[in-house]
Enzyme design. Sequence first.
Site, PDB file in Angstrom:
ATOM      1  N   CYS A   9       0.813  -1.224   0.000  1.00  0.00           N
ATOM      2  CA  CYS A   9       0.000   0.000   0.000  1.00  0.00           C
ATOM      3  C   CYS A   9       0.842   1.267   0.000  1.00  0.00           C
ATOM      4  CB  CYS A   9      -0.979  -0.011   1.176  1.00  0.00           C
ATOM      5  SG  CYS A   9      -0.193  -0.098   2.805  1.00  0.00           S
ATOM      6  N   HIS A  61      -1.912   0.528   7.219  1.00  0.00           N
ATOM      7  CA  HIS A  61      -2.420   0.519   5.845  1.00  0.00           C
ATOM      8  C   HIS A  61      -2.812   1.945   5.462  1.00  0.00           C
ATOM      9  CE1 HIS A  61      -3.992  -1.500   2.299  1.00  0.00           C
ATOM     10  NE2 HIS A  61      -5.063  -0.744   2.379  1.00  0.00           N
ATOM     11  N   HIS A  85      -5.743   1.443  -3.336  1.00  0.00           N
ATOM     12  CA  HIS A  85      -4.764   0.916  -2.394  1.00  0.00           C
ATOM     13  C   HIS A  85      -4.321  -0.464  -2.869  1.00  0.00           C
ATOM     14  CE1 HIS A  85      -8.076  -1.295   0.085  1.00  0.00           C
ATOM     15  NE2 HIS A  85      -8.530  -1.008  -1.105  1.00  0.00           N
TER      16      HIS A  85
END
Length: 122
Positions: free
Chosen positions: A25, A78, A94
């Site tokens: 990510c 993340h 992502h």
Amino acid sequence: AINNAMKYEGVRYRYGGSTDKGMDCSGLLHISFAEAGETVPRTSMSFFQAASPIEVKEVKRGDLMFFATGRDRKKINHVALVVEVTPAEVRFVHATVSQGVTVSSLNEPYWLGKYRSSGRLF
């Protein structure tokens, strides 16, 4: 950076990766911003620390969203880039372990449950 990130859609997930052979990510965001001429952090936590916090209702295209997907429900691990905001949803690009680089919605129960905050870099 959004257009750059979108061209990687479908690239498989690879921890620590930031190429079209595989990316994670933060690698996706790092390379997408670099291709747009911007210097940005490399890890999810460093993106979180560099961004100015904003409320989810203030989010616009190009902002960041932060999630805690690990066992520690508070630790940011993340990061995603907002690609579309409508009154009904926020969509973000992502890199996920299961789907690689993809676009998801904050309306999806999994992501809504893991969402922790939003931020703006520029």
